[in-house]
Design a protein around this motif. Sequence first.
Motif, PDB file in Angstrom:
ATOM      1  N   LYS A  95      49.823  58.478  50.967  1.00  0.00           N
ATOM      2  CA  LYS A  95      50.971  58.122  50.104  1.00  0.00           C
ATOM      3  C   LYS A  95      51.564  56.685  50.526  1.00  0.00           C
ATOM      4  O   LYS A  95      51.663  55.684  49.824  1.00  0.00           O
ATOM      5  CB  LYS A  95      51.863  59.333  49.869  1.00  0.00           C
TER       6      LYS A  95
ATOM      7  N   GLU B 198      51.514  53.162  48.532  1.00  0.00           N
ATOM      8  CA  GLU B 198      52.911  52.364  47.954  1.00  0.00           C
ATOM      9  C   GLU B 198      52.743  51.230  48.350  1.00  0.00           C
ATOM     10  O   GLU B 198      53.530  50.309  47.756  1.00  0.00           O
ATOM     11  CB  GLU B 198      53.805  53.240  48.398  1.00  0.00           C
ATOM     12  N   ASP B 199      52.087  50.797  49.546  1.00  0.00           N
ATOM     13  CA  ASP B 199      52.338  49.336  49.862  1.00  0.00           C
ATOM     14  C   ASP B 199      50.994  48.341  49.700  1.00  0.00           C
ATOM     15  O   ASP B 199      50.871  47.324  49.468  1.00  0.00           O
ATOM     16  CB  ASP B 199      52.624  49.530  51.586  1.00  0.00           C
TER      17      ASP B 199
ATOM     18  N   THR C  30      47.661  46.439  48.556  1.00  0.00           N
ATOM     19  CA  THR C  30      47.376  45.878  47.241  1.00  0.00           C
ATOM     20  C   THR C  30      45.997  45.255  47.345  1.00  0.00           C
ATOM     21  O   THR C  30      45.702  44.508  46.405  1.00  0.00           O
ATOM     22  CB  THR C  30      48.450  44.832  46.514  1.00  0.00           C
TER      23      THR C  30
ATOM     24  N   LYS D  88      43.876  42.851  43.920  1.00  0.00           N
ATOM     25  CA  LYS D  88      44.293  41.713  43.354  1.00  0.00           C
ATOM     26  C   LYS D  88      45.962  41.500  43.469  1.00  0.00           C
ATOM     27  O   LYS D  88      46.658  41.276  42.453  1.00  0.00           O
ATOM     28  CB  LYS D  88      43.891  41.383  42.180  1.00  0.00           C
ATOM     29  N   GLY D  89      46.509  42.058  44.514  1.00  0.00           N
ATOM     30  CA  GLY D  89      48.005  42.177  44.498  1.00  0.00           C
ATOM     31  C   GLY D  89      49.133  42.950  43.887  1.00  0.00           C
ATOM     32  O   GLY D  89      50.292  43.231  43.750  1.00  0.00           O
ATOM     33  N   ILE D  90      48.059  44.206  43.366  1.00  0.00           N
ATOM     34  CA  ILE D  90      48.661  45.377  42.628  1.00  0.00           C
ATOM     35  C   ILE D  90      48.360  46.461  43.195  1.00  0.00           C
ATOM     36  O   ILE D  90      47.200  46.660  43.750  1.00  0.00           O
ATOM     37  CB  ILE D  90      48.289  45.365  41.111  1.00  0.00           C
ATOM     38  N   ILE D  91      49.408  47.468  43.431  1.00  0.00           N
ATOM     39  CA  ILE D  91      49.003  48.699  44.171  1.00  0.00           C
ATOM     40  C   ILE D  91      48.219  49.469  43.188  1.00  0.00           C
ATOM     41  O   ILE D  91      48.030  49.279  42.044  1.00  0.00           O
ATOM     42  CB  ILE D  91      50.324  49.577  44.430  1.00  0.00           C
TER      43      ILE D  91
ATOM     44  N   HIS E  39      48.098  52.093  41.243  1.00  0.00           N
ATOM     45  CA  HIS E  39      49.055  53.074  40.557  1.00  0.00           C
ATOM     46  C   HIS E  39      48.481  54.425  40.165  1.00  0.00           C
ATOM     47  O   HIS E  39      49.019  55.632  40.155  1.00  0.00           O
ATOM     48  CB  HIS E  39      50.083  52.473  39.672  1.00  0.00           C
TER      49      HIS E  39
ATOM     50  N   LEU F  70      47.799  56.466  43.458  1.00  0.00           N
ATOM     51  CA  LEU F  70      48.916  57.093  43.882  1.00  0.00           C
ATOM     52  C   LEU F  70      49.519  58.136  43.009  1.00  0.00           C
ATOM     53  O   LEU F  70      50.212  59.056  43.438  1.00  0.00           O
ATOM     54  CB  LEU F  70      49.970  55.580  44.124  1.00  0.00           C
ATOM     55  N   GLY F  71      49.580  57.769  41.771  1.00  0.00           N
ATOM     56  CA  GLY F  71      50.100  58.902  40.636  1.00  0.00           C
ATOM     57  C   GLY F  71      49.325  60.116  41.005  1.00  0.00           C
ATOM     58  O   GLY F  71      50.102  61.288  41.160  1.00  0.00           O
TER      59      GLY F  71
ATOM     60  N   CYS G 163      50.193  61.805  44.432  1.00  0.00           N
ATOM     61  CA  CYS G 163      51.603  62.585  44.356  1.00  0.00           C
ATOM     62  C   CYS G 163      51.524  63.779  43.679  1.00  0.00           C
ATOM     63  O   CYS G 163      52.298  64.413  43.817  1.00  0.00           O
ATOM     64  CB  CYS G 163      52.554  61.502  43.737  1.00  0.00           C
ATOM     65  N   SER G 164      50.539  64.122  42.648  1.00  0.00           N
ATOM     66  CA  SER G 164      50.604  65.351  41.896  1.00  0.00           C
ATOM     67  C   SER G 164      50.051  66.186  43.018  1.00  0.00           C
ATOM     68  O   SER G 164      50.380  67.371  42.932  1.00  0.00           O
ATOM     69  CB  SER G 164      49.792  65.038  40.517  1.00  0.00           C
TER      70      SER G 164
END
Lengths: 308, 308
Positions: free
Chosen positions: B209, B213-214, B216, B256-259, B261, B264-265, B268-269
Amino acid sequence: MLKVPDHQVAGHRQARDGKPSPLIDDAGRFYKPLQDDDRGSKEVAFYSSFSSNTRVPDHVRRLFPVFHGTQLIEASDGSGLRPHLVLEDVVSSRSHPSVMDIKIGSRTWYPEASEDYIQRCFKKDRETSSLSLGFRISGLQIYGNEESRLWKPENKLVQNLSAADVKVVLKKFVSSNFPDDPNSDPDCSFAASVYGGSTGILAQLLELKAWFEDQTTYHLNSCSVLMVYEKEKMLKGERSDAEVKLIDFAHVTEGKGIIDHNFLGGLCSVIKFISEILTSPDECTTKVCLQDSDKNTNDSENCTTEGM
Amino acid sequence: MLKVPDHQVAGHRQARDGKPSPLIDDAGRFYKPLQDDDRGSKEVAFYSSFSSNTRVPDHVRRLFPVFHGTQLIEASDGSGLRPHLVLEDVVSSRSHPSVMDIKIGSRTWYPEASEDYIQRCFKKDRETSSLSLGFRISGLQIYGNEESRLWKPENKLVQNLSAADVKVVLKKFVSSNFPDDPNSDPDCSFAASVYGGSTGILAQLLELKAWFEDQTTYHLNSCSVLMVYEKEKMLKGERSDAEVKLIDFAHVTEGKGIIDHNFLGGLCSVIKFISEILTSPDECTTKVCLQDSDKNTNDSENCTTEGM
């Protein structure tokens, strides 16, 4: 005395299509007309549940507008009495607020919605940056150096920005130079005080994140994070008044024991963008300030982005 | 000597529809036939990039199978020479592994995919638990007390579980009693040692996790988290060998510079579900063990879920 507020940045909170606009009073209250269909009652249900939910910790509660119930008042469009949500006025009580409305989540629809709504949202999420970034900027206004100069791009122009463009906008938001000047790169002068620090926007977003990792009561579909501060105060050397508030709860559904992974993922994406601005001041010169090599030296000095 | 492995739990890694099955050797290597179309080459590209990416920290790298390149070998179905990915064998080298394959993400499609693929995944994500939970169990096998007794429900049966049912399955996974016995509620005997502890599954997922979060660089679309351990070792009082490995990278795209998400979501679940089993031992009796009131007392004593 109620009046129409000046500083509404996101589309559906403005008066349009014959719908009444929100109103404000001079006691710091914001009157939001209840939306037709079941959206209005859903939003009232959320505020009622949330405001009486004793399990919400205070440091999370303060990230939501205070709820003062509902009230039947004359609608702004003269259409007669209409029920309004009475909320804390987050924006309009400030004199020259810079405001960004970020709709969180790569998906704005949810299983309980109608098929028609799902398909419309599915399409819009793909057409905007929601799908790729996990969020989209729904509205934006940034003041320049002089109070009267306001940059308020059309909402359509900011909803589908690339990662690189979002970073530029997030830098403009905390820069002293005028955001609409194509010859001036964002100097990130206020990044450390607005985004950083123990009470800054990043710290508030991290508190929100910790709560979303744990809470399984609410799924905040299609909800926005509002970031607000007054540049004037920064220019006067005053303490930052940067604030994060969650708004727009017309599509909240029950969590049913599951975290809101869609909101959490999008929120983490916003956090990553803001963290990068705080921790990579160099990028201010290497990427954004490439256009004017003479100016790079000065700009890098101005990049006060030492992090938290 | 290559042979077909015994312990493949997720659907598309088994031989079916005339496709060759993976193979293993006795030196701990797993040979995965390259998938047709561009999925095979995409997975090779991911493993090549990842294995040579010096920015990946060691504690994250060990959560991925070791990559030994590709090799042209005889396919298991006798169809002739075919390129295979050569990977660390995570599962088959164990004698009686309990295995859970969890496909992470509420969305298994991605913008770069074909419209046909997007629509198929969109439909399947809605029909399974992916949309609501942020993940779906893709495959599962759990050993009972006696080594020979294996519970391996059909993949279709576990892909669309409710939150309550997922929690029961996650409890069965770490219980000493036989998972398929309707008269026996999961006792969570091994929860603390398999899920908990500084080297347990939860600790490994939390490391993952923090990286998501970091980072990308990679978006791990439609990728799975595999959780493996040997119950036999627990019964003998040996140290837990619980392991988390990410698998299936045929749909990885550039970050491309985006996590990521979406991943990750969903992650986390999963983390929230496992954390709850570790921190709420009471629930073992109140919710799951309601069927047999006499047994509740014993079960609550057995719930060794003290947390990490």
